[in-house]
Design a protein around this motif. Structure first.
Motif, PDB file in Angstrom:
ATOM      1  N   SER A   1       0.837  -1.197   0.000  1.00  0.00           N
ATOM      2  CA  SER A   1       0.000   0.000   0.000  1.00  0.00           C
ATOM      3  C   SER A   1       0.873   1.248   0.000  1.00  0.00           C
ATOM      4  O   SER A   1       1.904   1.297   0.684  1.00  0.00           O
ATOM      5  N   ALA A   2       0.460   2.261  -0.771  1.00  0.00           N
ATOM      6  CA  ALA A   2       1.186   3.536  -0.816  1.00  0.00           C
ATOM      7  C   ALA A   2       0.233   4.617  -1.328  1.00  0.00           C
ATOM      8  O   ALA A   2      -0.737   4.308  -2.046  1.00  0.00           O
ATOM      9  N   PRO A   3       0.475   5.887  -0.985  1.00  0.00           N
ATOM     10  CA  PRO A   3      -0.381   6.972  -1.486  1.00  0.00           C
ATOM     11  C   PRO A   3      -0.345   7.042  -3.019  1.00  0.00           C
ATOM     12  O   PRO A   3       0.703   6.812  -3.626  1.00  0.00           O
ATOM     13  N   ASP A   4      -1.476   7.376  -3.607  1.00  0.00           N
ATOM     14  CA  ASP A   4      -1.563   7.451  -5.068  1.00  0.00           C
ATOM     15  C   ASP A   4      -0.572   8.453  -5.652  1.00  0.00           C
ATOM     16  O   ASP A   4      -0.008   8.226  -6.728  1.00  0.00           O
ATOM     17  N   THR A   5      -0.356   9.567  -4.946  1.00  0.00           N
ATOM     18  CA  THR A   5       0.566  10.583  -5.471  1.00  0.00           C
ATOM     19  C   THR A   5       1.980  10.018  -5.613  1.00  0.00           C
ATOM     20  O   THR A   5       2.681  10.301  -6.584  1.00  0.00           O
ATOM     21  N   VAL A   6       2.391   9.200  -4.640  1.00  0.00           N
ATOM     22  CA  VAL A   6       3.713   8.567  -4.688  1.00  0.00           C
ATOM     23  C   VAL A   6       3.786   7.587  -5.858  1.00  0.00           C
ATOM     24  O   VAL A   6       4.775   7.538  -6.601  1.00  0.00           O
ATOM     25  N   LEU A   7       2.719   6.812  -6.053  1.00  0.00           N
ATOM     26  CA  LEU A   7       2.698   5.794  -7.107  1.00  0.00           C
ATOM     27  C   LEU A   7       2.730   6.433  -8.499  1.00  0.00           C
ATOM     28  O   LEU A   7       3.415   5.942  -9.404  1.00  0.00           O
TER      29      LEU A   7
ATOM     30  N   ARG B   1       9.508  13.923  10.007  1.00  0.00           N
ATOM     31  CA  ARG B   1       8.314  14.562  10.557  1.00  0.00           C
ATOM     32  C   ARG B   1       7.095  13.668  10.302  1.00  0.00           C
ATOM     33  O   ARG B   1       7.101  12.852   9.374  1.00  0.00           O
ATOM     34  N   THR B   2       6.050  13.877  11.112  1.00  0.00           N
ATOM     35  CA  THR B   2       4.801  13.117  10.958  1.00  0.00           C
ATOM     36  C   THR B   2       3.632  14.082  10.910  1.00  0.00           C
ATOM     37  O   THR B   2       3.592  15.066  11.681  1.00  0.00           O
ATOM     38  N   ASP B   3       2.689  13.803  10.022  1.00  0.00           N
ATOM     39  CA  ASP B   3       1.463  14.601   9.935  1.00  0.00           C
ATOM     40  C   ASP B   3       0.468  14.031  10.945  1.00  0.00           C
ATOM     41  O   ASP B   3       0.000  12.897  10.783  1.00  0.00           O
ATOM     42  N   PRO B   4       0.095  14.772  12.004  1.00  0.00           N
ATOM     43  CA  PRO B   4      -0.820  14.227  13.015  1.00  0.00           C
ATOM     44  C   PRO B   4      -2.233  14.002  12.504  1.00  0.00           C
ATOM     45  O   PRO B   4      -3.008  13.265  13.122  1.00  0.00           O
ATOM     46  N   VAL B   5      -2.579  14.616  11.372  1.00  0.00           N
ATOM     47  CA  VAL B   5      -3.929  14.474  10.826  1.00  0.00           C
ATOM     48  C   VAL B   5      -4.062  13.180  10.024  1.00  0.00           C
ATOM     49  O   VAL B   5      -4.998  12.399  10.206  1.00  0.00           O
ATOM     50  N   THR B   6      -3.109  12.935   9.127  1.00  0.00           N
ATOM     51  CA  THR B   6      -3.204  11.762   8.233  1.00  0.00           C
ATOM     52  C   THR B   6      -2.323  10.601   8.678  1.00  0.00           C
ATOM     53  O   THR B   6      -2.507   9.475   8.214  1.00  0.00           O
ATOM     54  N   GLY B   7      -1.349  10.876   9.548  1.00  0.00           N
ATOM     55  CA  GLY B   7      -0.409   9.826   9.934  1.00  0.00           C
ATOM     56  C   GLY B   7       0.721   9.635   8.932  1.00  0.00           C
ATOM     57  O   GLY B   7       1.610   8.794   9.135  1.00  0.00           O
ATOM     58  N   GLU B   8       0.711  10.409   7.859  1.00  0.00           N
ATOM     59  CA  GLU B   8       1.731  10.297   6.814  1.00  0.00           C
ATOM     60  C   GLU B   8       3.088  10.749   7.347  1.00  0.00           C
ATOM     61  O   GLU B   8       3.189  11.712   8.106  1.00  0.00           O
ATOM     62  N   ARG B   9       4.146  10.021   6.941  1.00  0.00           N
ATOM     63  CA  ARG B   9       5.499  10.380   7.360  1.00  0.00           C
ATOM     64  C   ARG B   9       6.216  11.155   6.255  1.00  0.00           C
ATOM     65  O   ARG B   9       6.097  10.803   5.082  1.00  0.00           O
ATOM     66  N   TYR B  10       6.956  12.181   6.648  1.00  0.00           N
ATOM     67  CA  TYR B  10       7.687  13.003   5.679  1.00  0.00           C
ATOM     68  C   TYR B  10       9.136  13.170   6.134  1.00  0.00           C
ATOM     69  O   TYR B  10       9.486  12.889   7.280  1.00  0.00           O
ATOM     70  N   HIS B  11       9.956  13.626   5.189  1.00  0.00           N
ATOM     71  CA  HIS B  11      11.333  14.011   5.496  1.00  0.00           C
ATOM     72  C   HIS B  11      11.550  15.361   4.828  1.00  0.00           C
ATOM     73  O   HIS B  11      11.274  15.525   3.635  1.00  0.00           O
ATOM     74  N   LEU B  12      12.013  16.329   5.593  1.00  0.00           N
ATOM     75  CA  LEU B  12      12.091  17.702   5.076  1.00  0.00           C
ATOM     76  C   LEU B  12      13.007  17.830   3.878  1.00  0.00           C
ATOM     77  O   LEU B  12      12.865  18.764   3.086  1.00  0.00           O
ATOM     78  N   MET B  13      13.944  16.880   3.684  1.00  0.00           N
ATOM     79  CA  MET B  13      14.842  16.947   2.535  1.00  0.00           C
ATOM     80  C   MET B  13      14.455  15.943   1.451  1.00  0.00           C
ATOM     81  O   MET B  13      14.333  16.300   0.284  1.00  0.00           O
ATOM     82  N   TYR B  14      14.246  14.679   1.830  1.00  0.00           N
ATOM     83  CA  TYR B  14      14.031  13.625   0.839  1.00  0.00           C
ATOM     84  C   TYR B  14      12.571  13.454   0.429  1.00  0.00           C
ATOM     85  O   TYR B  14      12.273  12.990  -0.663  1.00  0.00           O
ATOM     86  N   LYS B  15      11.653  13.801   1.325  1.00  0.00           N
ATOM     87  CA  LYS B  15      10.229  13.655   1.015  1.00  0.00           C
ATOM     88  C   LYS B  15       9.463  14.799   1.672  1.00  0.00           C
ATOM     89  O   LYS B  15       8.756  14.610   2.654  1.00  0.00           O
ATOM     90  N   PRO B  16       9.627  16.013   1.150  1.00  0.00           N
ATOM     91  CA  PRO B  16       8.993  17.178   1.780  1.00  0.00           C
ATOM     92  C   PRO B  16       7.470  17.133   1.649  1.00  0.00           C
ATOM     93  O   PRO B  16       6.937  16.490   0.734  1.00  0.00           O
ATOM     94  N   PRO B  17       6.752  17.800   2.555  1.00  0.00           N
ATOM     95  CA  PRO B  17       5.285  17.836   2.464  1.00  0.00           C
ATOM     96  C   PRO B  17       4.832  18.557   1.209  1.00  0.00           C
ATOM     97  O   PRO B  17       5.525  19.457   0.710  1.00  0.00           O
ATOM     98  N   PRO B  18       3.657  18.171   0.674  1.00  0.00           N
ATOM     99  CA  PRO B  18       3.226  18.733  -0.617  1.00  0.00           C
ATOM    100  C   PRO B  18       2.788  20.192  -0.547  1.00  0.00           C
ATOM    101  O   PRO B  18       2.854  20.902  -1.551  1.00  0.00           O
TER     102      PRO B  18
END
Length: 454
Positions: A184-190, A368-385
């Motif tokens: 499973s993965a977010p559609d945007t990533v796929l 970092r973690t989004d408390p609303v969606t639970g999605e995990r991010y990285h400020l350099m490698y996977k920044p928030p949209p």
């Protein structure tokens, strides 16, 4: 002349009552009986035999059971891997098939089979309609699973079943997987992953413009953009996948495992990890769970003697004895290594991954973690949209630079002693892409260790 209990008067009636009472009383089963049953898989064997009898309903069950037992394939891999486009399911399926020495079955592979009228039929349908009818695909799969190598070495189904109808038909035919893995993965990533796909027309190897670009200029120049990977086409395929998968999953309630595909493929592989073992012991309310729970609640380290008991219990199970094990991040210090060694758990490969301190800080402190969606991010490698998402991100206190430095100091002190203890260990540079690290580790596992000259 026969003589029944009634012939002996009141004494006979009393004896009969006593006998009947004994049958309703709790049975005192010797402990050796269930131990024998568990050690020799008797319970699973009986369950499997009953399932096969009810599914196939043979006219004469005895020859059927004899034939089934002679196959001796109840414990070979039988795995289904499902996932949306670009989730990496084919890569995972290929790696698993190689790792388990089993057979990989996919729609493309089934219809490409030579000397099969069914496969020729399927190819015609696929060329015309870009799909294979359900029953034709099931018959193709049935034909393949009856072949000797699938019976003897098991199978992995890549992307099959595609629909609920296929799942139900497979079940009614008695084809029962032991594990169903759903990526499973977010559609945007796929969608982003799919757009970067490239294929080598000579070898069929798949590359990616961001994650897996070939170093050889010759290969780079001949790479082609595969058909059907545009944003619109990928979105359409994802919509169809989501519509089908929600109807497939209820067919496998007890053997289903959902894994996040929003991580390197190497991380999908199952590892025997001590932290996970401790959590499972608490969740399962095992005899060690009550001992571990207070340490979890107070957020303090679980003592080594309890960790070793849980680990020993897991490594002594049949699958670890037969297929081996991988320990991730354990032992952590020299005392744990000595204890493992004294209990007879001696790894035949040990790998140390070296990563510069600055890279460790960069990798961990920017998570970092989004408390609303639970999605995990990285400020350099996977920044928030969006800026809105970035504003609400939270950092785990354990990812602060201060905490990381404390952990690294402890790690450096312990790793020096562990490297002395495991003198044949292989040290790798972990500061490179995961696929390269995995290839080095795989090479270290496959190749024999060099023998020291006396």
């Amino acid at each position: 002349m026969t003589r029944g209990p009634s012939d002996s008067g009141p004494q006979g009636a009393a004896a009969l009552r006593s006998s009947m009472d004994a049958t309703t009383a709790p049975h005192r089963i010797p402990p050796q009986m269930p131990q024998y049953g568990e050690a020799n898989h008797v319970f699973e064997l009986m369950q499997n035999m009953l399932e096969q009898l009810l599914i196939h309903q043979p006219e004469d069950p005895i020859p059927f059971m004899i034939d089934h037992l002679q196959r001796d394939n109840d414990y070979v891999p039988k795995i289904v891997i499902l996932g949306p486009p670009a989730s990496g399911k084919t890569t995972i399926a290929m790696w698993l098939a190689k790792h388990l020495s089993t057979n990989l079955l996919s729609v493309e592979g089934l219809i490409a089979k030579e000397y099969s009228p069914l496969a020729a039929d399927a190819r015609m349908h696929y060329q015309k309609f870009k799909m294979v009818p359900n029953m034709l695909l099931i018959r193709l799969m049935q034909e393949r699973l009856k072949e000797e190598d699938c019976i003897r070495r098991g199978w992995i189904l890549d992307g099959i079943p595609e629909t609920r109808e296929q799942a139900l038909t497979i079940q009614t035919l008695g084809i029962s997987p032991r594990h169903v893995i759903v990526l499973s993965a977010p559609d945007t990533v796929l969608i982003e992953r799919n757009l970067g796909k490239r294929i080598d027309p000579q070898t069929g190897e798949i590359y990616h413009t961001t994650f897996d670009w070939p170093p050889e200029l010759e290969i780079q120049n001949r790479l082609m953009v595969p058909a059907g990977i545009s944003e619109g086409e990928t979105a359409r395929k994802l919509l169809e996948y989501h519509r089908n998968i929600v109807r497939i999953l209820p067919s496998y309630p007890k053997i289903l495992k959902v894994i996040s595909a929003d991580q390197p493929c190497v991380d999908v592989f199952y590892q025997v990890c001590c932290g996970q073992l401790l959590k499972e012991a608490v969740a399962d309310k095992s005899k060690y769970g009550d001992l571990i729970q207070p340490f979890f609640e107070k957020e303090i380290a679980v003592p080594d003697n309890i960790i070793m008991k849980v680990l020993k219990q897991r490594l002594d199970q049949q699958d670890c004895v037969e297929r081996g094990w991988v320990l991730h991040g354990f032992p952590r210090d020299l005392d744990q290594a000595h204890t493992m060694d004294s209990l007879g758990y001696k790894p035949n490969r040990v790998f140390f991954l070296n990563v510069p301190f600055d890279s460790v800080i960069e990798r961990l402190s920017l998570r970092r973690t989004d408390p609303v969606t639970g999605e995990r991010y990285h400020l350099m490698y996977k920044p928030p949209p969006t800026m809105e998402v970035q504003a609400r991100l939270l950092q785990n206190p354990k990812d602060s630079e201060e905490q990381i430095k404390l952990k690294m100091d402890l790690f450096y002190r312990n790793s020096a002693e562990l490297e002395q203890f495991y003198r044949d260990a292989i040290t790798l540079n972990g500061d490179q892409d995961p696929y390269t690290v995995f290839e080095y580790i795989e090479s270290g596992i496959i190749n024999l260790l060099p023998k020291k000259v006396p």
